[in-house]
Write a protein that holds these residues in place. Sequence first.
Motif, PDB file in Angstrom:
ATOM      1  N   GLY A 186       0.800  -1.223   0.000  1.00 33.94           N
ATOM      2  CA  GLY A 186       0.000   0.000   0.000  1.00 33.94           C
ATOM      3  C   GLY A 186       0.829   1.268   0.000  1.00 33.94           C
ATOM      4  O   GLY A 186       0.271   2.374   0.060  1.00 33.94           O
ATOM      5  N   HIS A 207      -9.811   1.011 -10.393  1.00 29.35           N
ATOM      6  CA  HIS A 207     -10.045   1.299  -8.968  1.00 29.35           C
ATOM      7  C   HIS A 207     -10.301   0.014  -8.195  1.00 29.35           C
ATOM      8  O   HIS A 207      -9.711  -0.216  -7.142  1.00 29.35           O
ATOM      9  CB  HIS A 207     -11.241   2.241  -8.836  1.00 29.35           C
ATOM     10  CG  HIS A 207     -11.692   2.464  -7.431  1.00 29.35           C
ATOM     11  ND1 HIS A 207     -12.635   1.660  -6.819  1.00 29.35           N
ATOM     12  CD2 HIS A 207     -11.337   3.383  -6.503  1.00 29.35           C
ATOM     13  CE1 HIS A 207     -12.833   2.081  -5.595  1.00 29.35           C
ATOM     14  NE2 HIS A 207     -12.064   3.134  -5.371  1.00 29.35           N
ATOM     15  N   GLY A 250      -7.282  -2.151  -7.844  1.00 33.63           N
ATOM     16  CA  GLY A 250      -6.308  -1.553  -6.947  1.00 33.63           C
ATOM     17  C   GLY A 250      -6.619  -1.803  -5.482  1.00 33.63           C
ATOM     18  O   GLY A 250      -5.737  -1.758  -4.630  1.00 33.63           O
ATOM     19  N   HIS A 251      -7.890  -2.069  -5.179  1.00 31.99           N
ATOM     20  CA  HIS A 251      -8.309  -2.279  -3.793  1.00 31.99           C
ATOM     21  C   HIS A 251      -8.328  -3.753  -3.395  1.00 31.99           C
ATOM     22  O   HIS A 251      -8.077  -4.094  -2.247  1.00 31.99           O
ATOM     23  CB  HIS A 251      -9.705  -1.706  -3.569  1.00 31.99           C
ATOM     24  CG  HIS A 251      -9.694  -0.265  -3.157  1.00 31.99           C
ATOM     25  ND1 HIS A 251      -9.142   0.164  -1.974  1.00 31.99           N
ATOM     26  CD2 HIS A 251     -10.164   0.848  -3.777  1.00 31.99           C
ATOM     27  CE1 HIS A 251      -9.288   1.483  -1.877  1.00 31.99           C
ATOM     28  NE2 HIS A 251      -9.884   1.921  -2.954  1.00 31.99           N
ATOM     29  N   GLN A 278      -5.069  -3.957 -13.888  1.00 36.93           N
ATOM     30  CA  GLN A 278      -4.744  -2.596 -13.465  1.00 36.93           C
ATOM     31  C   GLN A 278      -4.066  -1.811 -14.589  1.00 36.93           C
ATOM     32  O   GLN A 278      -4.477  -0.689 -14.912  1.00 36.93           O
ATOM     33  CB  GLN A 278      -3.816  -2.638 -12.247  1.00 36.93           C
ATOM     34  CG  GLN A 278      -4.459  -3.162 -10.978  1.00 36.93           C
ATOM     35  CD  GLN A 278      -3.444  -3.285  -9.853  1.00 36.93           C
ATOM     36  OE1 GLN A 278      -2.303  -2.869  -9.987  1.00 36.93           O
ATOM     37  NE2 GLN A 278      -3.867  -3.857  -8.735  1.00 36.93           N
ATOM     38  N   LYS A 337      -2.639   4.680  -6.896  1.00 36.01           N
ATOM     39  CA  LYS A 337      -2.440   4.024  -5.602  1.00 36.01           C
ATOM     40  C   LYS A 337      -1.792   4.970  -4.602  1.00 36.01           C
ATOM     41  O   LYS A 337      -2.158   5.004  -3.423  1.00 36.01           O
ATOM     42  CB  LYS A 337      -1.567   2.769  -5.764  1.00 36.01           C
ATOM     43  CG  LYS A 337      -2.290   1.566  -6.360  1.00 36.01           C
ATOM     44  CD  LYS A 337      -1.362   0.370  -6.389  1.00 36.01           C
ATOM     45  CE  LYS A 337      -2.077  -0.875  -6.884  1.00 36.01           C
ATOM     46  NZ  LYS A 337      -1.188  -2.063  -6.894  1.00 36.01           N
ATOM     47  N   HIS A 368      -4.527   7.641  -3.783  1.00 36.63           N
ATOM     48  CA  HIS A 368      -5.795   7.107  -3.304  1.00 36.63           C
ATOM     49  C   HIS A 368      -5.664   6.476  -1.920  1.00 36.63           C
ATOM     50  O   HIS A 368      -6.565   6.619  -1.080  1.00 36.63           O
ATOM     51  CB  HIS A 368      -6.349   6.082  -4.295  1.00 36.63           C
ATOM     52  CG  HIS A 368      -7.803   5.773  -4.097  1.00 36.63           C
ATOM     53  ND1 HIS A 368      -8.796   6.701  -4.307  1.00 36.63           N
ATOM     54  CD2 HIS A 368      -8.435   4.648  -3.696  1.00 36.63           C
ATOM     55  CE1 HIS A 368      -9.969   6.164  -4.051  1.00 36.63           C
ATOM     56  NE2 HIS A 368      -9.786   4.915  -3.677  1.00 36.63           N
ATOM     57  N   ASN A 369      -4.580   5.791  -1.663  1.00 32.28           N
ATOM     58  CA  ASN A 369      -4.372   5.219  -0.333  1.00 32.28           C
ATOM     59  C   ASN A 369      -4.253   6.318   0.715  1.00 32.28           C
ATOM     60  O   ASN A 369      -4.768   6.190   1.833  1.00 32.28           O
ATOM     61  CB  ASN A 369      -3.130   4.331  -0.319  1.00 32.28           C
ATOM     62  CG  ASN A 369      -3.356   3.003  -1.017  1.00 32.28           C
ATOM     63  OD1 ASN A 369      -4.494   2.580  -1.208  1.00 32.28           O
ATOM     64  ND2 ASN A 369      -2.281   2.348  -1.417  1.00 32.28           N
TER      65      ASN A 369
END
Length: 448
Positions: A43, A159, A162-163, A177, A193, A196-197
Amino acid sequence: MEGEKKKYMTSEELKGHNKEGDLWISIQGKVYNVSDWIKEHPGGAVPILNLAGQDVTDAFIAYHPGTAWSHLDKFFTGYHLSDFEVSDVSRDYRKLASEFSKMGLFDTKGHVTCLTLASVAAMFLIVLYGVLWCTSVWAHLGSGMLLGLLWMQSAYVGHDSGHYVVMTNNGFNKVAQILSGNCLTGISIAWWKWTHNAHHIACNSLDHDPDLQHMPVFAVSSRFFKSITSHFYGRKLEFDCIARFLICYQHFTFYPVMCVARVNLYLQTILLLFSKRRVHDRALNIMGILVFWTWFPLLVSSLPNWPERVMFVLASFTVCSIQHIQFCLNHFAANVYVGAPSGNDWFEKQTSGTLDISCSSWMDWFFGGLQFQLEHHLFPRLPRCQLRKISPLVSDLCKKHNLPYRSLSFWEANQWTIRTLRTAALQARDLTNPVPKNLLWEAVNTHG
């Protein structure tokens, strides 16, 4: 070793281990040293840096599958927190997450990804046909608009992947991705990433959440008028004469700016990939971006003249701006705060900083599931096909603990957002009083 006397430290002592090279966290009251792990953390470094020196149990549960618990032992310091406590909200949140896991909701992904990728492939073929084999200007306009919708849906796949793993293994997930993000939209999954993280961990923190740091173009709070320092970008967000001028009219410029917002995303992607910052899979990300900047210019150049080329690009950008607007609606009008995120109020911060957008179930595909923004923030690994199902349970939990659960129509969410921008704009025009008013004043005058 069994029978060995436990070692204890206080939460206050733990706070001292929050600098690079000395990063400790607590999970379920056990203290771990993750100073070296930060370099390998999937992450990225930002979540650990933001939460170091705290108990991060809720955030760990939100972001990690059950298998991750088995990897913690190698980081254990031998210490336990002597004053470890679990709030009623956290206890209920963890219970709900456990129930979802037992029900298999995190693993039951449905066929959303395959169907979305199929729709993206079909739209791409139609766009190619409309541009390369049709001569009508209306066909070219329609193709541009369809490309914008394609970008929206492809971004949702990026998205989701990525999660959590939306494909059968990590390798295929990485392909999804790069394909859906870099190759089709021109926006690097590595950049996404990274930002967004940080956004999830520090949801609506003015100085830690990059998704609110749009100076000098937008400011959602008069707190920005103090030229606060962005801990994410590591620089001061200057409120100078240019920022004041732009922000004074931000409630008028919001939609036009959203129509060309992708240009900034392309620029941010390039700046990150060619920076000195550590980037996972840098070469793969660059290759994906090169694919986009090969097919997209060639497609645009295939149009017969410059007016149609400009029309095509603007049409695709304008349709895709609906997605950019949606992301703003989810957070711009919600509560904000200044400071680092806290691991002790995870549930409260997510409810405070998010807004849901209510819509019919047939619109779930269009919004990519992210209209359930609060549900997604609380359970980011949950597949989008499960978000509507858990929505009533999250609503009930918010009511139980007297926390906000705001679900607005798309129109209402736009109204709230424009009202927030207008409030800050009017404050920016007040040359005699540039000092921000208190947050209570902002809350009453923004939503009152």
